[in-house]
Enzyme design. Structure first.
Site, PDB file in Angstrom:
ATOM      1  N   ASN A   1      -5.215   3.715   0.815  1.00  0.00           N
ATOM      2  CA  ASN A   1      -6.217   2.776   0.303  1.00  0.00           C
ATOM      3  C   ASN A   1      -5.868   2.314  -1.113  1.00  0.00           C
ATOM      4  O   ASN A   1      -6.747   2.100  -1.943  1.00  0.00           O
ATOM      5  CB  ASN A   1      -7.628   3.395   0.349  1.00  0.00           C
ATOM      6  CG  ASN A   1      -8.068   3.710   1.763  1.00  0.00           C
ATOM      7  OD1 ASN A   1      -7.956   2.876   2.657  1.00  0.00           O
ATOM      8  ND2 ASN A   1      -8.537   4.929   1.980  1.00  0.00           N
ATOM      9  N   HIS A   2      -4.565   2.143  -1.358  1.00  0.00           N
ATOM     10  CA  HIS A   2      -4.062   1.648  -2.637  1.00  0.00           C
ATOM     11  C   HIS A   2      -3.529   0.227  -2.436  1.00  0.00           C
ATOM     12  O   HIS A   2      -2.345  -0.036  -2.621  1.00  0.00           O
ATOM     13  CB  HIS A   2      -2.949   2.542  -3.167  1.00  0.00           C
ATOM     14  CG  HIS A   2      -3.355   3.937  -3.453  1.00  0.00           C
ATOM     15  ND1 HIS A   2      -2.455   4.961  -3.688  1.00  0.00           N
ATOM     16  CD2 HIS A   2      -4.579   4.507  -3.552  1.00  0.00           C
ATOM     17  CE1 HIS A   2      -3.101   6.086  -3.919  1.00  0.00           C
ATOM     18  NE2 HIS A   2      -4.400   5.840  -3.833  1.00  0.00           N
ATOM     19  N   LEU A   3      -4.370  -0.687  -2.037  1.00  0.00           N
ATOM     20  CA  LEU A   3      -3.933  -2.019  -1.644  1.00  0.00           C
ATOM     21  C   LEU A   3      -3.786  -2.933  -2.855  1.00  0.00           C
ATOM     22  O   LEU A   3      -4.689  -3.014  -3.692  1.00  0.00           O
ATOM     23  CB  LEU A   3      -4.937  -2.617  -0.657  1.00  0.00           C
ATOM     24  CG  LEU A   3      -5.064  -1.797   0.641  1.00  0.00           C
ATOM     25  CD1 LEU A   3      -6.370  -2.078   1.326  1.00  0.00           C
ATOM     26  CD2 LEU A   3      -3.897  -2.097   1.558  1.00  0.00           C
TER      27      LEU A   3
ATOM     28  N   ASP B   1       0.862  -1.182   0.000  1.00  0.00           N
ATOM     29  CA  ASP B   1       0.000   0.000   0.000  1.00  0.00           C
ATOM     30  C   ASP B   1       0.898   1.233   0.000  1.00  0.00           C
ATOM     31  O   ASP B   1       2.067   1.167   0.393  1.00  0.00           O
ATOM     32  CB  ASP B   1      -0.890  -0.009   1.249  1.00  0.00           C
ATOM     33  CG  ASP B   1      -1.946   1.084   1.272  1.00  0.00           C
ATOM     34  OD1 ASP B   1      -2.216   1.675   0.201  1.00  0.00           O
ATOM     35  OD2 ASP B   1      -2.500   1.349   2.355  1.00  0.00           O
TER      36      ASP B   1
END
Length: 537
Positions: free
Chosen positions: A470-472, A294
């Site tokens: 929230n860039h998983l 992330d």
């Protein structure tokens, strides 16, 4: 029992596109979504993310476990849980990344995933409304991409400061080069959010008869004779499990947290973990849930000398009514823009060939410790993150209950390189905010303040105040057969199981140098094409 050619788990950025392409090819498709329909009116308003992002009816509200990289804090992480998934609640930023991101995927053994291989799929999705460069940009896709219009003297000054520091202006970071300072691009059309549900899923329902089942949480994948044959799900108010059969295949598009969770619940994952929870082992795949990555983002906040050019104060009272009227009239307003307006993609060291950090600037100051809540005073915010974090963690189920969120631990700032790049990015952010070009607009840095100066102080600040972007990605990665952590082959098929594919951000072997929405849509376009090719053989 219902039966379709394909069943897709998840109606988000990937699932919506896959559903459209399969329906377009003539297959019967059912999309199963855990959340409700996207009928909330805040979804349509770009600035509505301040409401929807915290609404558990439309989002998965989770907490990363405490980590050394966060000074032992739990970190909130949010994923979309409605039609359109995170594209219905996110910041709408369209940012592809760098060519070498995808060339690296190919070099890791994933044939067909180099930049020149993936570029046509990026172009297929988008309808770029800016100055056309047909070598890089698409003009015929279903997702409109534009630069939101909100004039701000402070934003102009920030761009000027970056240019004066030696960072070039880049009019299109999604074309030949990402490097430079410029305006973010977003999926906003005529002042309204365009999610993948708007652009793909509803047209698929209308044109091709794609079926959608909402408020249905998938509990497991069904198998017969080594082949995925459907899914089981539960629905509030209904007793027991219900099943949907898939004649051609099951596609898992539930995201980098829920996709590995579903595989683990279905008996595909690390043998010891499944045994711990009494789940019968179908396939020992230790990589299911590992490689979770992330973007970890601390941010600086500064007070503006005057309200003009800052969004603070425009989101409440009479000013908000005025902004709403401007939104209805199609005039520039704060409701129709992304939460970030200006980007800087640059290098922590001059010798680097490509940028390795990002700065995210917006002419609004966000409250300390909160995402989406503005300060009471006029100000600006500049977030910073390492673009390609080497630190990675895991997703692990906590029990056999499919309704329980798994344990997620991305191990932020675990690797020394990530720490170095983050510190360099924060210093670059301060340098721009304190530049002579910004001096007429900035009164003082309010957060973290001048007490933070040394590298150790910057690192402690990052650990104490950073948040998930929230860039998983990465938790069900594709890779070579001799890579024991690679779950998928380059066709996004689960090795060792027929008829089961994973198509979403979890398949990425490494993090792209960007917000992950654009790359996820590219994966969906390419993955759908490969599904169709296999089904027609």
């Amino acid at each position: 029992m219902e039966e379709f050619d394909f069943v897709i788990v998840g109606a988000g950025a990937a699932g919506s596109i896959v559903a459209y392409r399969l329906g377009e090819a003539g297959y019967s498709v059912c999309v199963v979504e855990a959340g409700p329909r996207d009928s909330n009116p805040y979804i349509r308003i770009p600035a509505g993310f301040m409401k929807t992002l915290f609404d558990p009816r439309m989002t998965w509200q989770m907490q990363h476990t405490p980590m050394p990289g966060t000074n032992g804090r739990e970190i909130a992480v949010v994923q979309g849980r409605t039609l359109g998934g995170s594209s219905s609640v996110n910041g709408l930023i369209y940012n592809r990344g760098q060519a070498d991101d995808f060339n690296t995927w190919a070099q890791l053994g994933n044939r067909g995933w180099a930049y020149q291989d993936t570029l046509p799929y990026f172009r297929r999705t988008e309808r770029w409304t800016g100055a056309a460069d047909p070598d890089y940009r698409g003009g015929e896709g279903q997702l409109p991409i534009a630069v939101p219009k909100w004039p701000s003297e402070i934003s102009d000054a920030f761009i000027k400061a970056a240019i004066e520091s030696g960072i070039p202006f880049n009019p299109d970071s999604n074309a030949a080069s990402q490097a430079g300072v410029g305006h973010y691009q977003s999926a906003i059309f005529k002042g309204r959010r365009v999610s993948t549900a708007d652009a793909f899923l509803r047209p698929a329902m209308r044109k091709f008869g794609v079926a959608v089942r909402t408020d249905c949480q998938v509990s497991r994948i069904a198998f017969e004779h080594g082949r995925a044959t459907g899914i089981a799900y539960t629905k509030p108010g209904e007793a027991g499990e219900m099943e949907i059969r898939a004649r051609a295949g099951v596609v898992v598009s539930a995201g980098a947290i829920n996709s590995p969770k579903l595989l683990q619940l279905s008996g595909i994952g690390p043998a010891a973990l499944l045994s711990e929870h009494g789940i019968a082992l179908r396939l020992d795949r230790p990589g299911v849930g590992l490689n979770l990555r992330d973007h970890y983002s601390p941010r600086l906040v500064a007070r503006a000398r005057r309200a003009k050019g800052s969004m603070n104060g425009r989101e409440r009272g009479v000013n908000l009514i005025s902004e709403g009227l401007r939104w209805l009239a199609g005039r520039p307003n704060i409701l129709a823009v992304s939460p970030a307006l200006i980007h800087v993609f640059w290098k922590s060291r001059p010798v680097l060939a490509n940028p390795d950090f990002a700065l995210v600037f917006t002419p609004a100051s966000y409250r300390r410790g909160y995402i989406g809540q503005l300060d009471k005073f006029p100000g600006v915010t500049c977030g910073a993150w390492a673009m390609r974090p080497e630190s990675s963690g895991h997703v692990r189920i906590r029990s056999r209950d499919h309704r329980e969120n798994p344990e997620t631990t991305p191990m932020y700032l675990d690797r020394e390189e990530d720490r170095k790049v983050t510190i360099a990015a924060l210093k670059a952010a301060r340098a721009l905010l304190s530049s002579s070009s910004m001096a007429p607009y900035i009164e003082s840095e309010t957060f973290p303040g001048k007490a933070v100066e040394s590298d150790d102080e910057w690192l402690d600040f990052a650990r104490s105040e950073g948040n998930s972007s929230n860039h998983l990605v990465g938790s069900v990665k594709m890779g070579r057969e001799d890579d024991h952590l690679a779950v998928l082959d380059e066709t996004l098929t689960v090795r060792g199981v027929d008829g089961l594919s994973v198509i979403d951000s979890s398949i990425m072997p490494t993090m792209p140098s960007a917000n992950t929405w654009a790359a996820t849509m590219m994966i969906a376009e390419k993955g759908a094409e490969m599904l169709i090719q296999r089904a027609r053989k």
